[in-house]
Design an enzyme around this catalytic site. Structure first.
Site, PDB file in Angstrom:
ATOM      1  N   HIS A  80      35.248   0.864 -27.872  1.00 57.43           N
ATOM      2  CA  HIS A  80      35.358   2.222 -27.343  1.00 57.43           C
ATOM      3  C   HIS A  80      35.173   2.244 -25.819  1.00 57.43           C
ATOM      4  O   HIS A  80      34.504   1.383 -25.243  1.00 57.43           O
ATOM      5  CB  HIS A  80      34.353   3.127 -28.044  1.00 57.43           C
ATOM      6  CG  HIS A  80      34.695   3.358 -29.487  1.00 57.43           C
ATOM      7  ND1 HIS A  80      34.048   4.264 -30.290  1.00 57.43           N
ATOM      8  CD2 HIS A  80      35.651   2.782 -30.273  1.00 57.43           C
ATOM      9  CE1 HIS A  80      34.593   4.246 -31.493  1.00 57.43           C
ATOM     10  NE2 HIS A  80      35.558   3.350 -31.513  1.00 57.43           N
ATOM     11  N   GLU A  82      33.434   4.061 -23.819  1.00 56.42           N
ATOM     12  CA  GLU A  82      32.066   4.188 -23.305  1.00 56.42           C
ATOM     13  C   GLU A  82      31.362   2.833 -23.347  1.00 56.42           C
ATOM     14  O   GLU A  82      30.678   2.439 -22.391  1.00 56.42           O
ATOM     15  CB  GLU A  82      31.256   5.182 -24.146  1.00 56.42           C
ATOM     16  CG  GLU A  82      31.862   6.566 -24.234  1.00 56.42           C
ATOM     17  CD  GLU A  82      32.852   6.742 -25.387  1.00 56.42           C
ATOM     18  OE1 GLU A  82      33.618   5.810 -25.695  1.00 56.42           O
ATOM     19  OE2 GLU A  82      32.863   7.824 -25.978  1.00 56.42           O
ATOM     20  N   CYS A 106      31.302   8.865 -29.944  1.00 58.64           N
ATOM     21  CA  CYS A 106      30.952   8.732 -31.360  1.00 58.64           C
ATOM     22  C   CYS A 106      29.488   8.285 -31.502  1.00 58.64           C
ATOM     23  O   CYS A 106      28.797   8.022 -30.504  1.00 58.64           O
ATOM     24  CB  CYS A 106      31.885   7.727 -32.035  1.00 58.64           C
ATOM     25  SG  CYS A 106      31.520   6.026 -31.553  1.00 58.64           S
ATOM     26  N   CYS A 109      28.750   4.813 -29.863  1.00 59.77           N
ATOM     27  CA  CYS A 109      28.651   4.905 -28.400  1.00 59.77           C
ATOM     28  C   CYS A 109      27.376   5.643 -28.003  1.00 59.77           C
ATOM     29  O   CYS A 109      26.749   5.300 -26.987  1.00 59.77           O
ATOM     30  CB  CYS A 109      29.876   5.606 -27.829  1.00 59.77           C
ATOM     31  SG  CYS A 109      31.360   4.605 -27.975  1.00 59.77           S
TER      32      CYS A 109
HETATM   33  O1  LIG Z   1      33.520   7.454 -28.844  1.00 57.82           O
HETATM   34  C1  LIG Z   1      34.705   7.097 -28.957  1.00 57.82           C
HETATM   35  C2  LIG Z   1      35.451   7.384 -30.096  1.00 57.82           C
HETATM   36  C3  LIG Z   1      36.695   6.840 -30.220  1.00 57.82           C
HETATM   37  N1  LIG Z   1      37.211   6.074 -29.244  1.00 57.82           N
HETATM   38  C4  LIG Z   1      38.525   5.467 -29.413  1.00 57.82           C
HETATM   39  C5  LIG Z   1      38.627   4.534 -30.581  1.00 57.82           C
HETATM   40  C6  LIG Z   1      40.067   4.611 -30.976  1.00 57.82           C
HETATM   41  O2  LIG Z   1      40.799   3.659 -30.182  1.00 57.82           O
HETATM   42  C7  LIG Z   1      40.451   6.024 -30.590  1.00 57.82           C
HETATM   43  C8  LIG Z   1      40.432   7.005 -31.756  1.00 57.82           C
HETATM   44  O3  LIG Z   1      41.614   6.862 -32.468  1.00 57.82           O
HETATM   45  P1  LIG Z   1      42.120   7.976 -33.507  1.00 57.82           P
HETATM   46  O4  LIG Z   1      43.510   7.548 -33.841  1.00 57.82           O
HETATM   47  O5  LIG Z   1      42.088   9.314 -32.811  1.00 57.82           O
HETATM   48  O6  LIG Z   1      41.185   7.941 -34.679  1.00 57.82           O
HETATM   49  O7  LIG Z   1      39.474   6.479 -29.666  1.00 57.82           O
HETATM   50  C9  LIG Z   1      36.506   5.835 -28.095  1.00 57.82           C
HETATM   51  O8  LIG Z   1      36.977   5.124 -27.173  1.00 57.82           O
HETATM   52  N2  LIG Z   1      35.277   6.372 -27.975  1.00 57.82           N
HETATM   53 ZN   LIG Z   2      32.509   5.407 -29.680  1.00 54.27          ZN
END
Ligand SMILES: O=c1ccn([C@H]2C[C@H](O)[C@@H](COP(=O)(O)O)O2)c(=O)[nH]1
Ligand SMILES: [Zn+2]
Length: 162
Positions: A80, A82, A106, A109
């Protein structure tokens, strides 16, 4: 004409702009996320975007969101934004810093943000706000005293010629 320019961008526009620009490096076809970590005195410390770890090629690892076998989806592999921004930092402590993110972090993170001492999150999108992962994230962040600030979009279009 004299005096300083009046239409310069604000600190928030600058740092969220850098987060948005970082997101443009992402190869994720559905969600591109960018992060920019900033010191208390407004120095950029690190940046990141979502992508696969070093040695895991963008062209061979899967970008699928769904599939019968989670082994063939991106979720096991993408780092991710972050976390990448935190791991990219080479300068020592991030204690007391702020992070600008294009998407609310998320739960995984959130753990990293709390543990490295980031004290403020300025976020743009919160499209997964209703999910358990983001609800758990907010629960941890609030409990740990991390300030959560929605980014106030100004609507200004920043254009760069490259
Ligand atoms: O905290 C976060 C949450 C998600 N991400 C990234 C991880 C994935 O590459 C995308 C999410 O993909 P979806 O197709 O929308 O489920 O976002 C992040 O970097 N940081
Ligand atoms: Zn994340």
């Amino acid at each position: 004409m004299s005096g300083k320019r009046q239409d310069y961008i604000s600190w928030d526009e600058y740092f969220m702009g850098v987060a948005e620009l970082s997101a443009m490096r992402s190869k994720d076809p559905s969600t591109q996320v960018g992060a920019c970590i900033v010191s208390q005195d407004n120095k950029i410390l690190s940046m990141g975007y979502n992508g696969f770890p070093k040695g895991c090629p963008d062209d061979t690892f899967p970008w699928e969101r769904e599939g019968d076998d989670p082994y063939e989806t991106k979720y096991f592999y993408s780092t991710h934004s972050e976390l990448n921004a935190i791991l990219n930092y080479r300068g020592g402590s991030l204690e007391g810093s702020k992070i600008y993110v294009t998407l609310f972090p998320c739960n995984e993170c959130a753990k990293a943000i709390i543990q490295c001492g980031i004290k403020t999150i300025i976020y743009a999108d919160d499209k997964y706000g209703d999910t358990a992962a983001v609800r758990a994230s907010k629960r941890m962040l609030r409990s740990a005293g991390v300030e959560l600030k929605p980014y106030k979009a100004t609507g200004r279009k920043l254009e760069v010629k490259v």
